[in-house]
Design an enzyme around this catalytic site. Structure first.
Site, PDB file in Angstrom:
ATOM      1  N   GLY A  16      -3.367  29.886  23.152  1.00 10.59           N
ATOM      2  CA  GLY A  16      -3.739  31.125  23.825  1.00 10.59           C
ATOM      3  C   GLY A  16      -2.691  32.217  23.799  1.00 10.59           C
ATOM      4  O   GLY A  16      -2.660  33.061  24.689  1.00 10.59           O
ATOM      5  N   ASN A 112     -13.028  39.066  16.286  1.00  9.29           N
ATOM      6  CA  ASN A 112     -12.208  37.875  16.014  1.00  9.29           C
ATOM      7  C   ASN A 112     -10.893  38.305  15.386  1.00  9.29           C
ATOM      8  O   ASN A 112     -10.849  39.283  14.651  1.00  9.29           O
ATOM      9  CB  ASN A 112     -12.958  36.963  15.029  1.00  9.29           C
ATOM     10  CG  ASN A 112     -12.155  35.739  14.628  1.00  9.29           C
ATOM     11  OD1 ASN A 112     -11.632  35.014  15.475  1.00  9.29           O
ATOM     12  ND2 ASN A 112     -12.050  35.494  13.326  1.00  9.29           N
ATOM     13  N   HIS A 114      -8.102  36.981  12.731  1.00  7.71           N
ATOM     14  CA  HIS A 114      -7.908  35.982  11.673  1.00  7.71           C
ATOM     15  C   HIS A 114      -6.492  36.148  11.110  1.00  7.71           C
ATOM     16  O   HIS A 114      -6.078  37.279  10.814  1.00  7.71           O
ATOM     17  CB  HIS A 114      -8.949  36.163  10.566  1.00  7.71           C
ATOM     18  CG  HIS A 114      -8.813  35.117   9.504  1.00  7.71           C
ATOM     19  ND1 HIS A 114      -9.208  33.811   9.698  1.00  7.71           N
ATOM     20  CD2 HIS A 114      -8.277  35.173   8.269  1.00  7.71           C
ATOM     21  CE1 HIS A 114      -8.929  33.114   8.613  1.00  7.71           C
ATOM     22  NE2 HIS A 114      -8.361  33.901   7.735  1.00  7.71           N
TER      23      HIS A 114
HETATM   24  C1  GAR Z   1      -4.007  32.366  15.728  1.00  5.90           C
HETATM   25  O1  GAR Z   1      -3.104  32.448  14.649  1.00  5.90           O
HETATM   26  C2  GAR Z   1      -5.374  32.862  15.305  1.00  5.90           C
HETATM   27  O2  GAR Z   1      -5.334  33.956  14.442  1.00  5.90           O
HETATM   28  C3  GAR Z   1      -5.920  31.662  14.608  1.00  5.90           C
HETATM   29  O3  GAR Z   1      -5.471  30.555  15.377  1.00  5.90           O
HETATM   30  C4  GAR Z   1      -4.271  30.897  16.074  1.00  5.90           C
HETATM   31  C5  GAR Z   1      -4.507  30.691  17.540  1.00  5.90           C
HETATM   32  O4  GAR Z   1      -3.339  30.864  18.285  1.00  5.90           O
HETATM   33  N1  GAR Z   1      -7.350  31.722  14.502  1.00  5.90           N
HETATM   34  C6  GAR Z   1      -8.037  31.254  13.477  1.00  5.90           C
HETATM   35  O5  GAR Z   1      -7.533  30.687  12.539  1.00  5.90           O
HETATM   36  C7  GAR Z   1      -9.537  31.447  13.589  1.00  5.90           C
HETATM   37  N2  GAR Z   1     -10.143  31.363  12.285  1.00  5.90           N
HETATM   38  P1  GAR Z   1      -3.365  31.162  19.844  1.00  5.90           P
HETATM   39  O6  GAR Z   1      -4.251  30.110  20.519  1.00  5.90           O
HETATM   40  O7  GAR Z   1      -1.928  31.010  20.264  1.00  5.90           O
HETATM   41  O8  GAR Z   1      -3.882  32.566  20.053  1.00  5.90           O
END
Ligand code: GAR
Length: 202
Positions: A16, A112, A114
């Site tokens: 998060g 979203n 990415h």
């Molecule tokens: C982030 O890097 C986000 O961009 C990626 O997962 C991570 C979550 O981190 N999302 C994806 O790959 C979705 N396709 P977080 O929970 O610390 O925000």
């Protein structure tokens, strides 16, 4: 309908940090047109739920495993959006693909983040560290992050914002992930949340 602030739900699965960037941006005044009122996790152990609790924001755990089908999972999500009168859904590290049945109910109301420059390293199977592993395997010298609208095509909706980040010699997937978060995701996601919230309110 003119609204003062868009009511935002953030969907999460893990640490998060992007949720935190949005909450910090509310505090610092980067986000003024929207307010996070709900955080939903599909993982009950997600630290993102602790972040929501610390910020006094309602957190819900909705489990696809327990609800058994994608349809039941998405019906529970829709109910939550209705209960909390959500205007904007932000996927911030949400590791579950939503069907057309869901995305078409919220056209241009789901965004979203990415961790790559779409159309590179995106679509089904590209999430989290896997994205950075693929970028390093390809040997790209520049990567970055993208914020986009969510439609029925994974990572296929209209692009709202992108920011490039340098790949450095000797990068590990973890080091690259961190740099992409710090230099791109945590900046462009809050900015995009403000932009779309403002459009919703105007
Ligand atoms: C982030 O890097 C986000 O961009 C990626 O997962 C991570 C979550 O981190 N999302 C994806 O790959 C979705 N396709 P977080 O929970 O610390 O925000």
């Amino acid at each position: 309908m003119l609204k003062e602030k868009a009511r935002i739900a953030v969907l999460v699965s893990g640490g998060g940090t992007n949720l935190q960037a949005i909450l910090d941006a509310q505090e610092s005044g980067i986000i003024t047109s929207g307010e996070v009122v709900l955080v939903i996790s599909n993982n009950k152990d997600a630290y993102a739920l602790t972040r929501a609790a610390k910020a006094n924001i309602k957190g819900l755990y909705i489990s696809k495993k327990e609800l058994k089908t994608q349809a039941a999972f998405e019906a529970a999500l829709v109910n939550a959006m209705e209960d909390y009168e959500i205007d904007l859904i932000v996927l911030a590290g949400f590791m579950s693909i939503l069907s057309e049945g869901f995305t078409s109910r919220f056209t241009r109301r789901i965004i979203n983040v990415h961790p790559a420059l779409i159309p590179s390293f995106c679509g089904k199977g590209y999430y989290g560290l896997k994205v950075h592993e693929a970028a390093l395997a390809k040997g790209v010298k520049v990567t970055g992050a993208t914020v986009h609208f969510v439609n029925e095509i994974p990572d296929g909706g209209e692009i709202i914002a992108q920011k490039a980040v340098e790949v450095l010699d000797g990068d590990t997937p973890q080091a690259l992930q961190r740099r992409v978060m710090e230099q791109a995701e945590w900046i462009i996601l809050p900015q995009a949340v403000e932009k779309i919230s403002k459009e919703i309110c105007s």
